[in-house]
Design an enzyme around this catalytic site. Sequence first.
Site, mmCIF file in Angstrom:
data_model
loop_
_atom_site.group_PDB
_atom_site.id
_atom_site.type_symbol
_atom_site.label_atom_id
_atom_site.label_comp_id
_atom_site.label_asym_id
_atom_site.label_seq_id
_atom_site.Cartn_x
_atom_site.Cartn_y
_atom_site.Cartn_z
ATOM 1 N N LYS A 112 0.832 -1.206 0.000
ATOM 2 C CA LYS A 112 0.000 0.000 0.000
ATOM 3 C C LYS A 112 0.865 1.254 0.000
ATOM 4 C CE LYS A 112 -1.563 2.282 3.446
ATOM 5 N NZ LYS A 112 -2.213 2.790 4.681
ATOM 6 N N ASP A 130 -6.275 1.013 0.871
ATOM 7 C CA ASP A 130 -6.413 1.372 2.279
ATOM 8 C C ASP A 130 -7.784 0.894 2.756
ATOM 9 O OD1 ASP A 130 -8.229 3.171 1.221
ATOM 10 O OD2 ASP A 130 -7.326 4.942 2.154
#
Length: 219
Positions: A112, A130
């Site tokens: 991420k 997320d």
Amino acid sequence: MNRVLAETYPEAHCELDFDDAFQLLVVTVLSAQTTDRRVNAARPALFAAYPDPRSMAAAPREHLEQLVGPLGFFRQKTTSLLNLSAAIVDRFDGEVPGTLEELVTLPGVGRKTANVVLGNVFDVPGITVDTHFGRLVRRFGWTTETDPVKVEFAIGDLFPKKDWTMLSHHVIWHGRRRCMAKKPACGACPISQWCPSYGVDGPTDPIEAEKLVRTQGPA
């Protein structure tokens, strides 16, 4: 759905403030378990004191803890910043690497965080999974996967690679402004006609729903 989200949020961008790759890497690590606005508030003092990997790697732990203290989990985050900065200095001559394969070898950096840096600094397309992104793509019916890496690959198969970075911004902005976790503004949603979750958790009355819409992400 992505096209309409793009039209709805033409100003969508990374809501973490940064001037370079190192700053974005650091603030993304710091954003865990807190909000972008709090990180942005702490950012000026942090980088005024330690503007690059070499200075941050040599920072006194106590001072670094004071600077990141308001963000919570300050001991853990201080350790992450010290280890991250040292690794950049020792293994990459003080320069943030520009590939996913290299970024994920850095302490505290997962896919991420790597995709945030790649997409917003190096113009390398990446999908940022997320909590907002994962929650919304499941609500949209785009995937049933819950593992972030599996979500990343599943969504990547649905969209052209060139769209990945902005797709992430559009979905995340929608999650922060209209499609909230507990009470989404279904009746004020521009993509409601295609959403299988329309009306499940949020009001469908346009007037009631409009009251829930936020002009910016949560504090």
